[in-house]
Motif scaffolding. Structure first.
Motif, PDB file in Angstrom:
ATOM      1  N   VAL A  19       0.847  -1.200   0.000  1.00 44.42           N
ATOM      2  CA  VAL A  19       0.000   0.000   0.000  1.00 44.42           C
ATOM      3  C   VAL A  19       0.880   1.248   0.000  1.00 44.42           C
ATOM      4  CG1 VAL A  19      -1.588   1.401   1.387  1.00 44.42           C
ATOM      5  CG2 VAL A  19      -2.056  -1.011   1.032  1.00 44.42           C
ATOM      6  N   ARG A  20       1.882   1.266   0.862  1.00 46.03           N
ATOM      7  CA  ARG A  20       2.768   2.433   0.946  1.00 46.03           C
ATOM      8  C   ARG A  20       3.466   2.674  -0.400  1.00 46.03           C
ATOM      9  NH1 ARG A  20       4.931   5.004   5.357  1.00 46.03           N
ATOM     10  NH2 ARG A  20       4.266   3.323   6.716  1.00 46.03           N
ATOM     11  N   ARG A  21       3.972   1.611  -1.021  1.00 47.35           N
ATOM     12  CA  ARG A  21       4.693   1.732  -2.292  1.00 47.35           C
ATOM     13  C   ARG A  21       3.769   2.209  -3.414  1.00 47.35           C
ATOM     14  NH1 ARG A  21       5.390  -1.030  -6.847  1.00 47.35           N
ATOM     15  NH2 ARG A  21       4.121  -2.802  -6.202  1.00 47.35           N
ATOM     16  N   LEU A  22       2.623   1.545  -3.547  1.00 45.08           N
ATOM     17  CA  LEU A  22       1.695   1.887  -4.621  1.00 45.08           C
ATOM     18  C   LEU A  22       1.119   3.283  -4.446  1.00 45.08           C
ATOM     19  CD1 LEU A  22      -0.122  -1.556  -4.904  1.00 45.08           C
ATOM     20  CD2 LEU A  22       1.475  -0.572  -6.572  1.00 45.08           C
ATOM     21  N   PHE A  23       0.809   3.637  -3.202  1.00 47.04           N
ATOM     22  CA  PHE A  23       0.276   4.968  -2.905  1.00 47.04           C
ATOM     23  C   PHE A  23       1.292   6.027  -3.318  1.00 47.04           C
ATOM     24  CE2 PHE A  23      -1.644   8.176  -0.041  1.00 47.04           C
ATOM     25  CZ  PHE A  23      -2.987   7.926  -0.267  1.00 47.04           C
ATOM     26  N   ALA A  24       2.568   5.795  -2.980  1.00 50.63           N
ATOM     27  CA  ALA A  24       3.638   6.746  -3.320  1.00 50.63           C
ATOM     28  C   ALA A  24       3.854   6.840  -4.825  1.00 50.63           C
ATOM     29  CB  ALA A  24       4.937   6.341  -2.630  1.00 50.63           C
ATOM     30  N   GLU A  25       3.538   5.767  -5.554  1.00 49.91           N
ATOM     31  CA  GLU A  25       3.682   5.777  -7.016  1.00 49.91           C
ATOM     32  C   GLU A  25       2.489   6.432  -7.704  1.00 49.91           C
ATOM     33  OE1 GLU A  25       4.399   1.774  -8.311  1.00 49.91           O
ATOM     34  OE2 GLU A  25       6.345   1.685  -7.318  1.00 49.91           O
ATOM     35  N   GLY A  26       1.462   6.778  -6.929  1.00 45.36           N
ATOM     36  CA  GLY A  26       0.306   7.447  -7.496  1.00 45.36           C
ATOM     37  C   GLY A  26      -0.772   6.517  -8.034  1.00 45.36           C
ATOM     38  N   VAL A  27      -0.692   5.233  -7.686  1.00 45.55           N
ATOM     39  CA  VAL A  27      -1.710   4.276  -8.121  1.00 45.55           C
ATOM     40  C   VAL A  27      -3.017   4.612  -7.406  1.00 45.55           C
ATOM     41  CG1 VAL A  27      -2.343   1.824  -8.169  1.00 45.55           C
ATOM     42  CG2 VAL A  27       0.042   2.503  -8.510  1.00 45.55           C
ATOM     43  N   PRO A  40     -11.956   0.108  -1.518  1.00 46.51           N
ATOM     44  CA  PRO A  40     -11.264   1.408  -1.573  1.00 46.51           C
ATOM     45  C   PRO A  40     -11.258   2.111  -0.212  1.00 46.51           C
ATOM     46  CG  PRO A  40     -12.632   1.145  -3.504  1.00 46.51           C
ATOM     47  CD  PRO A  40     -12.966  -0.007  -2.576  1.00 46.51           C
ATOM     48  N   LYS A  41     -12.353   2.013   0.509  1.00 47.14           N
ATOM     49  CA  LYS A  41     -12.441   2.659   1.821  1.00 47.14           C
ATOM     50  C   LYS A  41     -11.409   2.084   2.793  1.00 47.14           C
ATOM     51  CE  LYS A  41     -15.812   4.252   5.125  1.00 47.14           C
ATOM     52  NZ  LYS A  41     -17.206   4.576   5.296  1.00 47.14           N
ATOM     53  N   SER A  42     -11.222   0.753   2.762  1.00 42.75           N
ATOM     54  CA  SER A  42     -10.244   0.145   3.673  1.00 42.75           C
ATOM     55  C   SER A  42      -8.819   0.505   3.262  1.00 42.75           C
ATOM     56  CB  SER A  42     -10.424  -1.375   3.750  1.00 42.75           C
ATOM     57  OG  SER A  42     -10.062  -2.003   2.549  1.00 42.75           O
ATOM     58  N   VAL A  43      -8.568   0.610   1.952  1.00 46.89           N
ATOM     59  CA  VAL A  43      -7.243   1.010   1.477  1.00 46.89           C
ATOM     60  C   VAL A  43      -6.950   2.443   1.924  1.00 46.89           C
ATOM     61  CG1 VAL A  43      -5.844   1.527  -0.561  1.00 46.89           C
ATOM     62  CG2 VAL A  43      -7.225  -0.553  -0.492  1.00 46.89           C
ATOM     63  N   GLU A  44      -7.916   3.321   1.770  1.00 45.95           N
ATOM     64  CA  GLU A  44      -7.735   4.704   2.168  1.00 45.95           C
ATOM     65  C   GLU A  44      -7.470   4.815   3.671  1.00 45.95           C
ATOM     66  OE1 GLU A  44      -9.643   8.903   0.825  1.00 45.95           O
ATOM     67  OE2 GLU A  44     -11.023   7.228   1.072  1.00 45.95           O
ATOM     68  N   ALA A  45      -8.216   4.061   4.465  1.00 45.82           N
ATOM     69  CA  ALA A  45      -8.029   4.082   5.915  1.00 45.82           C
ATOM     70  C   ALA A  45      -6.648   3.544   6.298  1.00 45.82           C
ATOM     71  CB  ALA A  45      -9.124   3.258   6.598  1.00 45.82           C
ATOM     72  N   LYS A  46      -6.221   2.458   5.657  1.00 45.27           N
ATOM     73  CA  LYS A  46      -4.920   1.868   5.976  1.00 45.27           C
ATOM     74  C   LYS A  46      -3.790   2.798   5.554  1.00 45.27           C
ATOM     75  CE  LYS A  46      -4.485  -1.303   7.798  1.00 45.27           C
ATOM     76  NZ  LYS A  46      -4.302  -1.501   9.259  1.00 45.27           N
ATOM     77  N   ALA A  47      -3.920   3.425   4.391  1.00 47.34           N
ATOM     78  CA  ALA A  47      -2.898   4.365   3.917  1.00 47.34           C
ATOM     79  C   ALA A  47      -2.735   5.511   4.910  1.00 47.34           C
ATOM     80  CB  ALA A  47      -3.266   4.891   2.535  1.00 47.34           C
ATOM     81  N   SER A  48      -3.844   6.007   5.418  1.00 46.22           N
ATOM     82  CA  SER A  48      -3.803   7.083   6.397  1.00 46.22           C
ATOM     83  C   SER A  48      -3.171   6.592   7.701  1.00 46.22           C
ATOM     84  CB  SER A  48      -5.219   7.585   6.661  1.00 46.22           C
ATOM     85  OG  SER A  48      -5.226   8.561   7.666  1.00 46.22           O
ATOM     86  N   GLU A  49      -3.549   5.406   8.133  1.00 43.96           N
ATOM     87  CA  GLU A  49      -3.044   4.829   9.382  1.00 43.96           C
ATOM     88  C   GLU A  49      -1.527   4.641   9.361  1.00 43.96           C
ATOM     89  OE1 GLU A  49      -3.161   0.424  11.221  1.00 43.96           O
ATOM     90  OE2 GLU A  49      -5.138   1.282  10.802  1.00 43.96           O
ATOM     91  N   ILE A  50      -0.994   4.207   8.228  1.00 45.54           N
ATOM     92  CA  ILE A  50       0.447   3.926   8.149  1.00 45.54           C
ATOM     93  C   ILE A  50       1.253   5.126   7.646  1.00 45.54           C
ATOM     94  CG2 ILE A  50       0.093   1.451   7.864  1.00 45.54           C
ATOM     95  CD1 ILE A  50       0.696   1.758   4.876  1.00 45.54           C
ATOM     96  N   GLY A  51       0.568   6.230   7.376  1.00 45.74           N
ATOM     97  CA  GLY A  51       1.258   7.451   6.971  1.00 45.74           C
ATOM     98  C   GLY A  51       1.757   7.441   5.537  1.00 45.74           C
ATOM     99  N   ALA A  52       1.081   6.687   4.677  1.00 48.81           N
ATOM    100  CA  ALA A  52       1.456   6.660   3.258  1.00 48.81           C
ATOM    101  C   ALA A  52       1.196   8.035   2.648  1.00 48.81           C
ATOM    102  CB  ALA A  52       0.664   5.594   2.524  1.00 48.81           C
ATOM    103  N   VAL A  53       2.098   8.469   1.790  1.00 46.19           N
ATOM    104  CA  VAL A  53       1.949   9.791   1.175  1.00 46.19           C
ATOM    105  C   VAL A  53       1.983   9.700  -0.339  1.00 46.19           C
ATOM    106  CG1 VAL A  53       2.876  11.077   3.127  1.00 46.19           C
ATOM    107  CG2 VAL A  53       4.426  10.240   1.388  1.00 46.19           C
ATOM    108  N   ARG A  54       1.263  10.597  -0.971  1.00 45.76           N
ATOM    109  CA  ARG A  54       1.231  10.701  -2.422  1.00 45.76           C
ATOM    110  C   ARG A  54       2.437  11.499  -2.893  1.00 45.76           C
ATOM    111  NH1 ARG A  54      -1.952   7.140  -4.974  1.00 45.76           N
ATOM    112  NH2 ARG A  54      -4.097   7.262  -4.371  1.00 45.76           N
TER     113      ARG A  54
END
Length: 60
Positions: A19-27, A40-54
């Motif tokens: 999730v962190r890698r793909l989120f950072a790649e703009g997927v 999508p809702k669970s992905v968005e919540a997990k990305a926020s929880e782990i501090g993934a950034v675009r």
């Protein structure tokens, strides 16, 4: 109602890394969800929880 294959299951370490890698790649969140069998809702919540950034130049 049809649920994704990993609905209700705990997130593995590998999924969080992905999730962190793909989120950072703009997927898109929708694509990440399809790839990981998550909503999508669970992905968005997990990305926020782990501090993934675009990427800085990412446009929604």
């Amino acid at each position: 109602m049809i649920f994704p294959s990993n609905h209700g299951k705990r997130w593995s370490f590998g999924e969080k890394v992905e999730v962190r890698r793909l989120f950072a790649e703009g997927v898109s969140i929708e694509t990440i969800g399809l790839m990981l069998g998550r909503t999508p809702k669970s992905v968005e919540a997990k990305a926020s929880e782990i501090g993934a950034v675009r990427p800085e130049n990412f446009a929604r």
